[in-house]
Design a protein around this motif. Sequence first.
Motif, PDB file in Angstrom:
ATOM      1  N   TYR A 173      13.983   8.278  36.772  1.00 19.08           N
ATOM      2  CA  TYR A 173      13.311   7.181  36.083  1.00 19.08           C
ATOM      3  C   TYR A 173      12.188   7.693  35.188  1.00 19.08           C
ATOM      4  O   TYR A 173      11.531   8.700  35.496  1.00 19.08           O
ATOM      5  CB  TYR A 173      12.711   6.185  37.090  1.00 19.08           C
ATOM      6  CG  TYR A 173      13.705   5.665  38.088  1.00 19.08           C
ATOM      7  CD1 TYR A 173      14.381   4.479  37.866  1.00 19.08           C
ATOM      8  CD2 TYR A 173      13.986   6.388  39.264  1.00 19.08           C
ATOM      9  CE1 TYR A 173      15.306   3.995  38.774  1.00 19.08           C
ATOM     10  CE2 TYR A 173      14.911   5.924  40.181  1.00 19.08           C
ATOM     11  CZ  TYR A 173      15.568   4.720  39.939  1.00 19.08           C
ATOM     12  OH  TYR A 173      16.478   4.251  40.832  1.00 19.08           O
ATOM     13  N   GLN A 195       9.198   5.637  32.226  1.00 22.00           N
ATOM     14  CA  GLN A 195       8.756   4.307  31.824  1.00 22.00           C
ATOM     15  C   GLN A 195       7.751   4.405  30.688  1.00 22.00           C
ATOM     16  O   GLN A 195       7.133   5.449  30.448  1.00 22.00           O
ATOM     17  CB  GLN A 195       8.151   3.547  33.005  1.00 22.00           C
ATOM     18  CG  GLN A 195       6.961   4.226  33.663  1.00 22.00           C
ATOM     19  CD  GLN A 195       6.448   3.426  34.865  1.00 22.00           C
ATOM     20  OE1 GLN A 195       6.576   2.222  34.901  1.00 22.00           O
ATOM     21  NE2 GLN A 195       5.857   4.113  35.837  1.00 22.00           N
ATOM     22  N   ASP A 196       7.661   3.314  29.925  1.00 22.70           N
ATOM     23  CA  ASP A 196       6.638   3.197  28.906  1.00 22.70           C
ATOM     24  C   ASP A 196       5.875   1.891  29.151  1.00 22.70           C
ATOM     25  O   ASP A 196       5.914   1.354  30.270  1.00 22.70           O
ATOM     26  CB  ASP A 196       7.249   3.245  27.500  1.00 22.70           C
ATOM     27  CG  ASP A 196       8.281   2.160  27.285  1.00 22.70           C
ATOM     28  OD1 ASP A 196       9.107   2.299  26.377  1.00 22.70           O
ATOM     29  OD2 ASP A 196       8.281   1.158  28.051  1.00 22.70           O
ATOM     30  N   TYR A 209       8.996  -1.045  29.303  1.00 29.51           N
ATOM     31  CA  TYR A 209      10.290  -0.868  29.951  1.00 29.51           C
ATOM     32  C   TYR A 209      10.258   0.206  31.039  1.00 29.51           C
ATOM     33  O   TYR A 209       9.506   1.193  30.959  1.00 29.51           O
ATOM     34  CB  TYR A 209      11.355  -0.452  28.920  1.00 29.51           C
ATOM     35  CG  TYR A 209      11.681  -1.512  27.917  1.00 29.51           C
ATOM     36  CD1 TYR A 209      11.084  -1.496  26.652  1.00 29.51           C
ATOM     37  CD2 TYR A 209      12.595  -2.509  28.206  1.00 29.51           C
ATOM     38  CE1 TYR A 209      11.390  -2.460  25.707  1.00 29.51           C
ATOM     39  CE2 TYR A 209      12.917  -3.484  27.271  1.00 29.51           C
ATOM     40  CZ  TYR A 209      12.302  -3.452  26.019  1.00 29.51           C
ATOM     41  OH  TYR A 209      12.617  -4.400  25.096  1.00 29.51           O
ATOM     42  N   ALA A 265      12.893   2.902  32.343  1.00 25.53           N
ATOM     43  CA  ALA A 265      14.137   3.537  31.896  1.00 25.53           C
ATOM     44  C   ALA A 265      14.824   4.199  33.089  1.00 25.53           C
ATOM     45  O   ALA A 265      14.223   5.008  33.784  1.00 25.53           O
ATOM     46  CB  ALA A 265      13.850   4.562  30.809  1.00 25.53           C
ATOM     47  N   HIS A 296      17.789   6.700  34.105  1.00 19.47           N
ATOM     48  CA  HIS A 296      18.639   7.741  33.526  1.00 19.47           C
ATOM     49  C   HIS A 296      19.780   8.063  34.489  1.00 19.47           C
ATOM     50  O   HIS A 296      19.540   8.339  35.674  1.00 19.47           O
ATOM     51  CB  HIS A 296      17.839   9.019  33.264  1.00 19.47           C
ATOM     52  CG  HIS A 296      16.662   8.812  32.350  1.00 19.47           C
ATOM     53  ND1 HIS A 296      16.606   9.351  31.078  1.00 19.47           N
ATOM     54  CD2 HIS A 296      15.490   8.121  32.520  1.00 19.47           C
ATOM     55  CE1 HIS A 296      15.456   9.025  30.521  1.00 19.47           C
ATOM     56  NE2 HIS A 296      14.750   8.270  31.370  1.00 19.47           N
ATOM     57  N   GLY A 342      17.392  -5.986  27.500  1.00 17.41           N
ATOM     58  CA  GLY A 342      17.210  -4.555  27.643  1.00 17.41           C
ATOM     59  C   GLY A 342      17.814  -3.770  26.488  1.00 17.41           C
ATOM     60  O   GLY A 342      18.271  -4.327  25.483  1.00 17.41           O
ATOM     61  N   LYS A 343      17.824  -2.453  26.639  1.00 14.36           N
ATOM     62  CA  LYS A 343      18.399  -1.545  25.648  1.00 14.36           C
ATOM     63  C   LYS A 343      19.191  -0.471  26.387  1.00 14.36           C
ATOM     64  O   LYS A 343      18.955  -0.216  27.574  1.00 14.36           O
ATOM     65  CB  LYS A 343      17.304  -0.878  24.805  1.00 14.36           C
ATOM     66  CG  LYS A 343      16.403  -1.837  24.050  1.00 14.36           C
ATOM     67  CD  LYS A 343      15.368  -1.088  23.218  1.00 14.36           C
ATOM     68  CE  LYS A 343      14.389  -0.292  24.106  1.00 14.36           C
ATOM     69  NZ  LYS A 343      13.348   0.390  23.324  1.00 14.36           N
ATOM     70  N   TYR A 361      17.232   0.677  29.580  1.00 17.09           N
ATOM     71  CA  TYR A 361      15.863   0.192  29.553  1.00 17.09           C
ATOM     72  C   TYR A 361      15.849  -1.270  30.001  1.00 17.09           C
ATOM     73  O   TYR A 361      16.495  -2.127  29.382  1.00 17.09           O
ATOM     74  CB  TYR A 361      15.283   0.293  28.142  1.00 17.09           C
ATOM     75  CG  TYR A 361      15.147   1.703  27.622  1.00 17.09           C
ATOM     76  CD1 TYR A 361      13.961   2.429  27.789  1.00 17.09           C
ATOM     77  CD2 TYR A 361      16.207   2.324  26.953  1.00 17.09           C
ATOM     78  CE1 TYR A 361      13.835   3.719  27.292  1.00 17.09           C
ATOM     79  CE2 TYR A 361      16.094   3.619  26.468  1.00 17.09           C
ATOM     80  CZ  TYR A 361      14.902   4.309  26.644  1.00 17.09           C
ATOM     81  OH  TYR A 361      14.769   5.581  26.168  1.00 17.09           O
ATOM     82  N   GLU A 401      13.194  -4.544  31.463  1.00 14.37           N
ATOM     83  CA  GLU A 401      11.799  -4.978  31.471  1.00 14.37           C
ATOM     84  C   GLU A 401      11.178  -4.718  32.850  1.00 14.37           C
ATOM     85  O   GLU A 401      11.714  -5.158  33.872  1.00 14.37           O
ATOM     86  CB  GLU A 401      11.708  -6.468  31.140  1.00 14.37           C
ATOM     87  CG  GLU A 401      12.044  -6.797  29.696  1.00 14.37           C
ATOM     88  CD  GLU A 401      11.853  -8.276  29.407  1.00 14.37           C
ATOM     89  OE1 GLU A 401      12.001  -9.078  30.342  1.00 14.37           O
ATOM     90  OE2 GLU A 401      11.546  -8.616  28.249  1.00 14.37           O
ATOM     91  N   LYS A 402      10.087  -3.975  32.861  1.00 15.37           N
ATOM     92  CA  LYS A 402       9.473  -3.652  34.142  1.00 15.37           C
ATOM     93  C   LYS A 402       8.516  -4.765  34.570  1.00 15.37           C
ATOM     94  O   LYS A 402       8.031  -5.548  33.747  1.00 15.37           O
ATOM     95  CB  LYS A 402       8.745  -2.315  34.061  1.00 15.37           C
ATOM     96  CG  LYS A 402       7.485  -2.330  33.198  1.00 15.37           C
ATOM     97  CD  LYS A 402       6.824  -0.952  33.228  1.00 15.37           C
ATOM     98  CE  LYS A 402       5.515  -0.953  32.434  1.00 15.37           C
ATOM     99  NZ  LYS A 402       4.852   0.364  32.465  1.00 15.37           N
TER     100      LYS A 402
END
Length: 646
Positions: free
Chosen positions: A563, A565-566, A569, A571, A573, A624-625, A641, A643-644
Amino acid sequence: MLFNKVSLRLLLAALQLFAGFTVLAQPDSTGLLNKWHRAQLEKNYASDTGNVILLNKLSEQYLYNQTDSALYFGRQALQLAQRQKYIIGEAAANLNISRTYYVKGNYSESLEIGTKLFATSEKINYKPGIAGAYQIIGLIYAVENKYDLAISNLNKALNIFIELKDDSRIGKAYFNIGLCYDEMGQHIQSFSYMDKAIKSGRKAGDYNLVSMAFNRFGEANYHLKRFSRAIGYYQRVIDSKYSSVWETEFALSGLAQCYYSIGDYDKAIINAQKSLQLVKDVSSESDRIRTLMILASSYAAKKDYKQAYFYQTAYKNASDSVFNSKKDKEISNLHLKQQQADNTQLVNQIKIKEQSIAFSRRLFWIRNFIALFAIIFVVIVIRNNRKKAALNTVLQKQNADIASQKAEISQQKETLHKLNHTKDQLFSVISHDLRSPFAAILQTMDDMKTGELSPEEQKEVMNGFYQQLSLVTTMLNNLLVWASDQQKGDNTSIETINVTKVIDNIIDISKFLANNKRIRLIHNFTGEKFVLADLNHVKIIFTNLINNAIKFTAHGGTIEIFYTQDQDYLAVHVKDNGIGILPQKMEKLFKITGKNISAYGTNNEAGAGIGLGLIKQFVDANNGKIEVNSKPGDGAEFIVYLEKVV
């Protein structure tokens, strides 16, 4: 009989004869193409009917080699003919387009264009177009195994070809009719048509048609258990210098099945091996399956179980590889039936329109009659004006009702389209995600049947079965929930999800597939991770990604889930060190589905090419993406990605 099912290959191959020439008989297309390029530079290109004829010749030229090119030139010819109002050229273009769709297996489109061809040709009494339409319709009925209707339409085409004195097409029509009788089990009745096909083929100089007829004589005698006669006919095809590679290959496999049936297994193996070599040239998967089955059965009869096992394995793999094509054929057949229903509905609509026009004409004369009397009798004029106003009010109300009904019908049509799309996706997902677990279970059961597993190993296997069945149950539940949501509309249920826990559960039930290939599944995370998403969607997304990673990772490989994150999001993997993705397929990911994107895994696992399309759909539905990084041979990394939770 042992190999009756495979005889369908000859039916489908022979039905291609309607085009009026064989692939081997096609001239070089370079000259025609250069002539067309020069013609485009002429000022009168758009008005010269000779260019329509040239484009139709190019469409015929590419019919079997490059169907997309054949369709392109056919459409160019149709557009140019319509612009010139050149009706014969338009009919010829529709004939080529309908043929091309038939060869591509798009029977609903072929039937639609064939119907237009028939209407246009009948309007101008264009006999080749009428015969071509009958032949196309007959061939489509044959594909549906409706042989009585096929024979009826093919006979209509035959009568026109006889009237036109076209020996080549006469012979092919006789062949197709005889072929239908043979597939119906009326083998003796098919013989007379094959005799006529041979005579017409020799008269027209079409000796490949003669070879095909001899092959069908051999096949029919094999069905009747007249093995010596069948061997004679197959041998004539092999000895002929005019036989195509395809017909020679089929004759060799026919000899092999005859020798197997009479117990001469050595000759059966020799001829089957020769047939298998030629199969590579004609690229016929159905012929390859037939030949592999003969080899497996012959070696088993000789008690050479090592070779028998080898060819039986090859036969099973080849049979599995045609699963998606059979699925496509079933879906195509459904579309064909829908198209036939649409054509019936169109005829009814035309009848209603004609009745409406007739009513309008009568109403026109009635109004004129009233107007005439209005000039003489003013009182009648006033009275009629009042009636006219009342009638207009009624018509306005009727128009409003019709508009309302039209909107309702359009809404119902859109709903039905969505339901059909959901059904097709559901079937494809089942084939994509459930075949691999069942295949692994069957493979393990084969190992258990040998009795070589110890009690401890059997216990471990049973635990694996439980995990696999849990995986299948979970997948089915997710699919049913998703399908139910699709029927009700877009009902994405966003909630707070512990994504690390979800992935742990997926890994637990996917370990059985990974262990079979000795693949390490590594789940790296520090602390639980939470996202805002639909739980069922998240399960389907990562079940597909992890199973795909297992599918395309070689034995002894590694799959890592971690994992990052930004600000907005989380992310997730999913990274493997498998075979990677080719650049030409990278461009198609998430854009197309089906056999054009599907690929076999490192252990020949089959897929339906639908998983990534669903993943993209569900990721988008959850705001998401998704990204993918891959090079051939260096593995692949999918990043989702979501939403967190803040």
